[in-house]
Design a protein around this motif. Structure first.
Motif, PDB file in Angstrom:
ATOM      1  N   GLU A   1       0.839  -1.203   0.000  1.00  0.00           N
ATOM      2  CA  GLU A   1       0.000   0.000   0.000  1.00  0.00           C
ATOM      3  C   GLU A   1       0.872   1.251   0.000  1.00  0.00           C
ATOM      4  O   GLU A   1       2.008   1.225   0.477  1.00  0.00           O
ATOM      5  CB  GLU A   1      -0.902   0.052   1.244  1.00  0.00           C
ATOM      6  CG  GLU A   1      -1.772  -1.152   1.467  1.00  0.00           C
ATOM      7  CD  GLU A   1      -1.189  -2.115   2.477  1.00  0.00           C
ATOM      8  OE1 GLU A   1      -1.954  -2.837   3.151  1.00  0.00           O
ATOM      9  OE2 GLU A   1       0.060  -2.156   2.589  1.00  0.00           O
TER      10      GLU A   1
ATOM     11  N   GLY B   1       0.351   5.954  -0.271  1.00  0.00           N
ATOM     12  CA  GLY B   1      -0.534   7.096  -0.445  1.00  0.00           C
ATOM     13  C   GLY B   1      -1.041   7.736   0.828  1.00  0.00           C
ATOM     14  O   GLY B   1      -1.717   8.761   0.779  1.00  0.00           O
TER      15      GLY B   1
ATOM     16  N   ARG C   1      -5.689   9.731  -1.927  1.00  0.00           N
ATOM     17  CA  ARG C   1      -5.897   8.522  -2.717  1.00  0.00           C
ATOM     18  C   ARG C   1      -4.875   7.488  -2.292  1.00  0.00           C
ATOM     19  O   ARG C   1      -3.662   7.723  -2.380  1.00  0.00           O
ATOM     20  CB  ARG C   1      -5.787   8.790  -4.211  1.00  0.00           C
ATOM     21  CG  ARG C   1      -5.975   7.512  -5.048  1.00  0.00           C
ATOM     22  CD  ARG C   1      -5.941   7.792  -6.533  1.00  0.00           C
ATOM     23  NE  ARG C   1      -7.087   8.587  -6.947  1.00  0.00           N
ATOM     24  CZ  ARG C   1      -7.330   8.914  -8.212  1.00  0.00           C
ATOM     25  NH1 ARG C   1      -6.514   8.518  -9.182  1.00  0.00           N
ATOM     26  NH2 ARG C   1      -8.392   9.632  -8.515  1.00  0.00           N
TER      27      ARG C   1
ATOM     28  N   SER D   1      -3.198   3.654  -2.745  1.00  0.00           N
ATOM     29  CA  SER D   1      -2.934   2.673  -3.796  1.00  0.00           C
ATOM     30  C   SER D   1      -2.513   1.355  -3.186  1.00  0.00           C
ATOM     31  O   SER D   1      -1.838   1.326  -2.156  1.00  0.00           O
ATOM     32  CB  SER D   1      -1.820   3.166  -4.728  1.00  0.00           C
ATOM     33  OG  SER D   1      -2.168   4.377  -5.364  1.00  0.00           O
TER      34      SER D   1
ATOM     35  N   SER E   1     -10.342  -0.275  -9.397  1.00  0.00           N
ATOM     36  CA  SER E   1      -9.152  -1.058  -9.740  1.00  0.00           C
ATOM     37  C   SER E   1      -8.650  -0.660 -11.121  1.00  0.00           C
ATOM     38  O   SER E   1      -9.322   0.073 -11.856  1.00  0.00           O
ATOM     39  CB  SER E   1      -9.462  -2.555  -9.686  1.00  0.00           C
ATOM     40  OG  SER E   1     -10.490  -2.890 -10.596  1.00  0.00           O
ATOM     41  N   ASN E   2      -7.460  -1.143 -11.460  1.00  0.00           N
ATOM     42  CA  ASN E   2      -6.909  -0.832 -12.776  1.00  0.00           C
ATOM     43  C   ASN E   2      -7.431  -1.836 -13.801  1.00  0.00           C
ATOM     44  O   ASN E   2      -8.143  -2.784 -13.461  1.00  0.00           O
ATOM     45  CB  ASN E   2      -5.381  -0.832 -12.734  1.00  0.00           C
ATOM     46  CG  ASN E   2      -4.800  -2.199 -12.388  1.00  0.00           C
ATOM     47  OD1 ASN E   2      -5.514  -3.075 -11.893  1.00  0.00           O
ATOM     48  ND2 ASN E   2      -3.519  -2.382 -12.646  1.00  0.00           N
TER      49      ASN E   2
ATOM     50  N   SER F   1      -4.446  -4.168  -9.187  1.00  0.00           N
ATOM     51  CA  SER F   1      -4.193  -3.069  -8.269  1.00  0.00           C
ATOM     52  C   SER F   1      -5.532  -2.446  -7.900  1.00  0.00           C
ATOM     53  O   SER F   1      -6.475  -2.463  -8.702  1.00  0.00           O
ATOM     54  CB  SER F   1      -3.298  -2.007  -8.914  1.00  0.00           C
ATOM     55  OG  SER F   1      -2.018  -2.533  -9.196  1.00  0.00           O
TER      56      SER F   1
ATOM     57  N   TYR G   1      -7.433   0.959  -5.705  1.00  0.00           N
ATOM     58  CA  TYR G   1      -7.228   2.307  -5.196  1.00  0.00           C
ATOM     59  C   TYR G   1      -8.420   2.702  -4.323  1.00  0.00           C
ATOM     60  O   TYR G   1      -9.525   2.191  -4.483  1.00  0.00           O
ATOM     61  CB  TYR G   1      -7.088   3.276  -6.365  1.00  0.00           C
ATOM     62  CG  TYR G   1      -6.032   2.837  -7.348  1.00  0.00           C
ATOM     63  CD1 TYR G   1      -6.362   2.008  -8.418  1.00  0.00           C
ATOM     64  CD2 TYR G   1      -4.697   3.196  -7.184  1.00  0.00           C
ATOM     65  CE1 TYR G   1      -5.397   1.572  -9.303  1.00  0.00           C
ATOM     66  CE2 TYR G   1      -3.724   2.766  -8.066  1.00  0.00           C
ATOM     67  CZ  TYR G   1      -4.082   1.940  -9.125  1.00  0.00           C
ATOM     68  OH  TYR G   1      -3.113   1.493  -9.997  1.00  0.00           O
TER      69      TYR G   1
ATOM     70  N   GLN H   1     -10.095   6.262  -3.276  1.00  0.00           N
ATOM     71  CA  GLN H   1     -10.194   7.714  -3.293  1.00  0.00           C
ATOM     72  C   GLN H   1     -11.016   8.143  -2.090  1.00  0.00           C
ATOM     73  O   GLN H   1     -12.180   7.750  -1.964  1.00  0.00           O
ATOM     74  CB  GLN H   1     -10.858   8.193  -4.585  1.00  0.00           C
ATOM     75  CG  GLN H   1     -11.062   9.692  -4.663  1.00  0.00           C
ATOM     76  CD  GLN H   1      -9.748  10.460  -4.712  1.00  0.00           C
ATOM     77  OE1 GLN H   1      -8.812  10.052  -5.395  1.00  0.00           O
ATOM     78  NE2 GLN H   1      -9.681  11.573  -3.991  1.00  0.00           N
TER      79      GLN H   1
END
Length: 118
Positions: free
Chosen positions: A6, A8, A19, A21, A71-72, A77, A79, A81
């Motif tokens: 992790e 951020g 945010r 990550s 996610s990406n 991955s 995230y 926010q």
């Protein structure tokens, strides 16, 4: 072996945003679920938000409308926010990844500190 890292976290004032990550690496079996949990000082770890590979999301009532999990494109991955932060959001935030071989405990990262203070 799956690694979960992790990043951020930081110190912000009430009302500000952050945010987080969470990046996974290593030999990654099929991911079933990725989630964020948090642990405030003196309290038990609690669920914050989760996302499945098909994009279904779940949130704790305390963060609905303020936090967004996504996610990406590779789905490896995740995230978080976080908007309109307040002091009650102060905690260490952990990422948890449940895979086809991890069992329900999943893989945990080391955590990232979020502090909301004026």
């Amino acid at each position: 072996q799956v690694q979960v890292v992790e990043s951020g976290g930081g110190l912000v004032q009430p009302g500000e945003s952050l945010r987080l990550s969470c990046v996974t690496s290593g030999i990654i079996p099929t991911i079933y679920n990725m989630a964020w949990h948090r642990q405030a000082p003196g309290k038990q770890r609690e669920f914050v938000a989760a996302i499945t590979p098909n994009g279904t999301t779940h949130y704790a009532d305390s963060v609905k409308g303020r936090f967004t999990i996504f996610s990406n494109s590779a789905k490896n991955s995740v995230y978080l926010q976080m908007n309109n932060l307040n002091a009650k959001d102060t905690a260490v935030y952990y990422c948890n990844v449940i895979t086809a071989t991890s069992g329900q405990e999943g893989h945990w990262g080391q955590g990232t500190q979020v502090t909301v203070s004026s």
